[in-house]
Design a protein around this motif. Structure first.
Motif, PDB file in Angstrom:
ATOM      1  N   ASN A 144       0.827  -1.215   0.000  1.00 24.35           N
ATOM      2  CA  ASN A 144       0.000   0.000   0.000  1.00 24.35           C
ATOM      3  C   ASN A 144       0.861   1.265   0.000  1.00 24.35           C
ATOM      4  N   PRO A 233      -1.794  -2.797  -3.469  1.00 32.71           N
ATOM      5  CA  PRO A 233      -2.715  -1.871  -2.793  1.00 32.71           C
ATOM      6  C   PRO A 233      -3.384  -2.510  -1.581  1.00 32.71           C
ATOM      7  N   VAL A 260      -1.623   5.240  -2.378  1.00 30.01           N
ATOM      8  CA  VAL A 260      -1.794   4.804  -3.759  1.00 30.01           C
ATOM      9  C   VAL A 260      -2.765   5.747  -4.469  1.00 30.01           C
ATOM     10  N   LEU A 265      -5.428   3.033 -10.145  1.00 29.03           N
ATOM     11  CA  LEU A 265      -5.928   1.693  -9.839  1.00 29.03           C
ATOM     12  C   LEU A 265      -6.843   1.167 -10.936  1.00 29.03           C
ATOM     13  N   SER A 322      -4.309  -6.692  -4.919  1.00 28.40           N
ATOM     14  CA  SER A 322      -4.620  -6.602  -3.495  1.00 28.40           C
ATOM     15  C   SER A 322      -5.385  -7.853  -3.065  1.00 28.40           C
TER      16      SER A 322
END
Length: 398
Positions: A144, A233, A260, A265, A322
């Motif tokens: 992260n 993340p 982030v 993303l 993630s």
């Protein structure tokens, strides 16, 4: 004759360019090509000397063309420089290949760039000494964008009593440093946590994992990476699932907290549809948005969603997904209708229990009845015996 002389001059210039000769002028490659390792785990310094036979005409500039094989991109890289040294990044687990040419240009060459017909080359092999084999599966994760943790697998060929060490270096350090906090699996070092140290982004960070044992030094492993390409993340904590007025499933979520950038993303949505028969059909959807709309087929199915994210290719060369978010469903719980063949045994059990109680009651009643009858007959038998005895006494007396 004039045309012949002109053609001769053109051929002479072409020959000068291609064969590196011009009026007897020849350019030799550099001498003393050396690759120096300064202990930076792959950041090597390359140096060379001018050729011994280099001409001394001051009106011509001397240039060098350095070529080295970039094992990270599996291609040759080339640079031209007036200097006689250069620093480049190499993978020390593979061959280091470097070659250098001499270039000459100026009035002495009629402003024609002349390149030496040959080059000086050095090939450096990876280290072959050491006990066992290098560590396996070396991976660093930038969690992260808060801290970095690197982990590796222990080679089965390492001696049992060996101890491994991790060292790292980047441009902001004068010399290599050792891991601040080791991660252990039992008594064995299996990783390094950099929570206490901030590593720079967009900079090559070179790692070396070596070690020692009673049998001698262990074989080292070298890895170079940039941490912005190692980001994992955080987990998305909550999903919002509703049915919109147009009878569509409206799924929304927020980016995980942290450094982030949200625009970097990309998302993967897992959609599980459970039918009335309990059969589940899964679908994976990639999106750059933090929302998704899907048609709701009917009220008899149950729709469940979860999401995860990673950095897109526009922000990083690579990255890690993630962890999956908690799952959210609509409806939250499926009401399973009871089947007739599931209800019938209940009634059978109840009827059987009632029948068993009745049979047991009858048996108890019958036993008590028999006992009461036996108890009623005992006085009558006693009177009969007394009467019989009395009759015998009377006859005797007579």
């Amino acid at each position: 004759m004039a045309s012949v002389s002109w053609m001769t001059l053109m051929l002479l210039l072409i020959t000068c360019r291609d064969s590196m000769h011009c009026d007897g002028l020849k350019v030799d490659p550099p001498d003393d090509l050396v690759i120096s390792d300064l202990g930076h785990f792959g950041r090597l310094q390359i140096s060379w000397s001018p050729p011994v036979g280099q001409i001394s005409e001051t009106e011509c500039s001397h240039l060098y063309q350095l070529e080295y094989f970039n094992s990270y991109s599996d291609s040759w890289s080339a640079i031209r420089t007036f200097k006689r040294n250069y620093t480049a990044q190499f993978d020390l687990m593979k061959d280091v290949r470097v070659r250098v040419y001499t270039l000459l240009r100026g009035p002495c060459t009629n402003d024609t760039l002349i390149k030496s017909s040959s080059y000086t080359e050095v090939v450096q092999k990876p280290p072959s000494t050491g006990v066992g084999t290098p560590v396996q599966d070396f991976v660093c994760v930038y969690h992260n964008m808060k801290y970095v943790e690197c982990n590796w697998g222990r080679s089965p060929k390492l001696p049992a009593n060996s101890q491994q060490h991790l060292y790292f270096w980047h441009k902001e350090l004068e010399q290599a440093e050792e891991c601040p906090t080791y991660v252990k699996t039992g008594e064995t070092r299996s990783g390094c946590n950099f929570t206490e140290i901030s590593l720079p982004e967009f900079t090559d960070i070179n790692f070396c994992v070596n070690g020692s044992s009673q049998e001698g030094p262990l074989k080292p492993a070298f890895v170079s990476l940039q941490i912005q390409n190692q980001v994992k993340p955080g987990t998305t904590e909550k999903l919002d699932l509703r049915t919109s007025p147009d009878a569509q499933l409206d799924l929304r979520w927020n980016s995980p907290a942290g450094r982030v950038p949200a625009h970097c993303l990309e998302w993967e949505v897992e959609h599980n549809q459970e039918g009335p028969d309990g059969k589940i059909v899964s679908q994976h959807i990639l999106t750059n948005q933090k929302s998704l709309k899907l048609p709701s087929i009917n009220d008899t199915q149950r729709d469940c969603f979860r999401v995860r994210s990673k950095l897109s290719k526009y922000c990083a060369n690579k990255g890690f997904w993630s962890e999956w978010s908690p799952q959210t469903c609509q409806p939250e719980k499926r009401e399973v209708a009871s089947k007739p063949w599931d209800i019938v045994p209940v009634y059978v059990y109840i009827a059987f229990a009632i029948l068993a109680i009745l049979v047991l009651s009858l048996c108890v009643w019958a036993v008590l009845k028999v006992r009461s009858l036996r108890d009623g007959k005992k006085p009558d038998a006693l009177l009969a015996n007394l009467f019989a005895r009395s009759s015998v006494f009377t006859v005797t007396d007579a």
